[in-house]
Design a protein around this motif. Structure first.
Motif: not given
Length: 348
Positions: A53-67
């Motif tokens: 895969v090759e594409d733009t990287v985006v940060v996934a926003n979460d609480s670092l927990a299972c949310t």
């Protein structure tokens, strides 16, 4: 009398991420072969040629927990960057996939090598590629993303480029030590280093007149430079190359960097990032299977597994034998190690 510090690397061998499976920064400033680990038995199988895969990287926003992710719409068609936390690897990857992400990069939350990632309860439903990278690389990537659009590529590149020779550090012959007391390696009669390395033709076209150039530098100054004989390598095949042994009339203390550089006569490589494989050994005051720099800093490259016993037990037997051992004396012993538990195999 010279002092000898004995350093025994009692840690698990770092799993090499090499060959045709790569993790590379494409833009800005292409940076190939970042250290990584893949999902263990789940996600897209990157051992299959063409699976990448090759594409733009985006940060996934979460609480670092299972949310749930709070920016799922931004991940559609992008590579999701997720930080390791108390939730299962597979759970977070599946959330990113459901939001439309085409791949997942998980950043380790501790300063250690990436580990193989277990699927957990839902990882079997993940069909996109998933890799883990180091905490340090995560800091670097986030820094780039502050001002630029970051594009990454990871997966199997076999057959993707027409002309693509390659190799990797583990494919090359190494000295049988990482660090050795200089008092035990004063001249060619006491230290001879053999050289050899495999070259792989990952490209779609045959490569002709391929050769290996082995270069050794001590603290940046070249002390050895030899070229192998030439041979052809058809697409999808490999060949082993050697150059003469290094037998210097005298050796000085320092870091010796060995570079294995491959090229094909008259053909520019379409992916030159993996044309060079390298490793470092040190001559100084330490005797170690793992490489340690001239300032006695241990480098986590080439550590040896202590045993195959369960992780609750430990066993090591390392023999240090040298005809000139009377020249040195043991000043101390250093050990390195870490524990692996359930949290390291199933959570993110």
């Amino acid at each position: 009398m010279r002092k000898l510090i004995l350093m025994i690397g009692g840690v698990l061998a770092m799993t090499a991420s090499y060959g045709q499976i790569i993790v590379a920064q494409i833009s800005p400033n292409p940076t190939p072969y970042l250290q990584f680990e893949t999902a263990s038995g789940w996600g897209l199988d990157m051992s299959i040629a063409g699976n990448f895969v090759e594409d733009t990287v985006v940060v996934a926003n979460d609480s670092l927990a299972c949310t749930p992710l709070t920016n799922g719409a931004q991940l559609d068609g992008k590579i999701a960057l997720i930080y390791r936390g108390p939730c299962e690897f597979g759970a977070k990857a599946l959330e990113a996939q459901n939001a439309g992400a085409v791949g997942v990069i998980i950043i380790n939350n501790q300063p250690a090598a990436p580990i193989p990632m277990g699927a957990g309860a839902v990882g079997a439903s993940v069909t996109i590629p998933v890799v883990m990278m180091t905490q340090a690389d995560g800091v670097s990537l986030r820094s780039i993303m502050q001002n630029d659009v970051l594009v990454m590529r990871f997966g199997n590149k076999s057959g993707y480029y027409p002309n693509d020779l390659g190799s990797y550090a583990a494919a090359g012959l190494r000295a049988n030590f990482g660090s050795k007391p200089a008092a035990l390696a004063q001249n060619a009669s006491e230290l001879t280093v053999e050289f050899g390395c495999w070259a792989y033709n990952y490209g779609a076209l045959d490569q002709f007149d391929v050769s290996l150039n082995t270069i050794v530098k001590r603290n940046g100054t070249e002390v050895y430079n030899e070229v192998s004989t030439f041979t052809d390598i058809v697409s999808g095949d490999s060949a082993y190359f050697t150059t003469p042994d290094m037998a210097l009339s005298s050796y000085l203390s320092g870091d010796y960097t060995v570079q294995y550089i491959f090229s094909a006569d008259g053909v520019a490589d379409d992916y030159p990032a993996d044309d060079t494989a390298s490793y470092i050994f040190n001559l100084g005051d330490l005797w170690s299977l793992a490489h340690a720099t001239s300032d006695s800093t241990t480098v986590a490259d080439g550590f040896y597994r202590a045993s195959t016993l369960p992780t609750s037990q430990f066993e090591a037997c390392i023999v240090l034998n040298d005809a000139n051992a009377s020249r040195v004396a043991t000043d101390g012993v250093r050990f390195a190690g870490f524990a692996i538990g359930a949290a390291d195999t199933a959570t993110v």
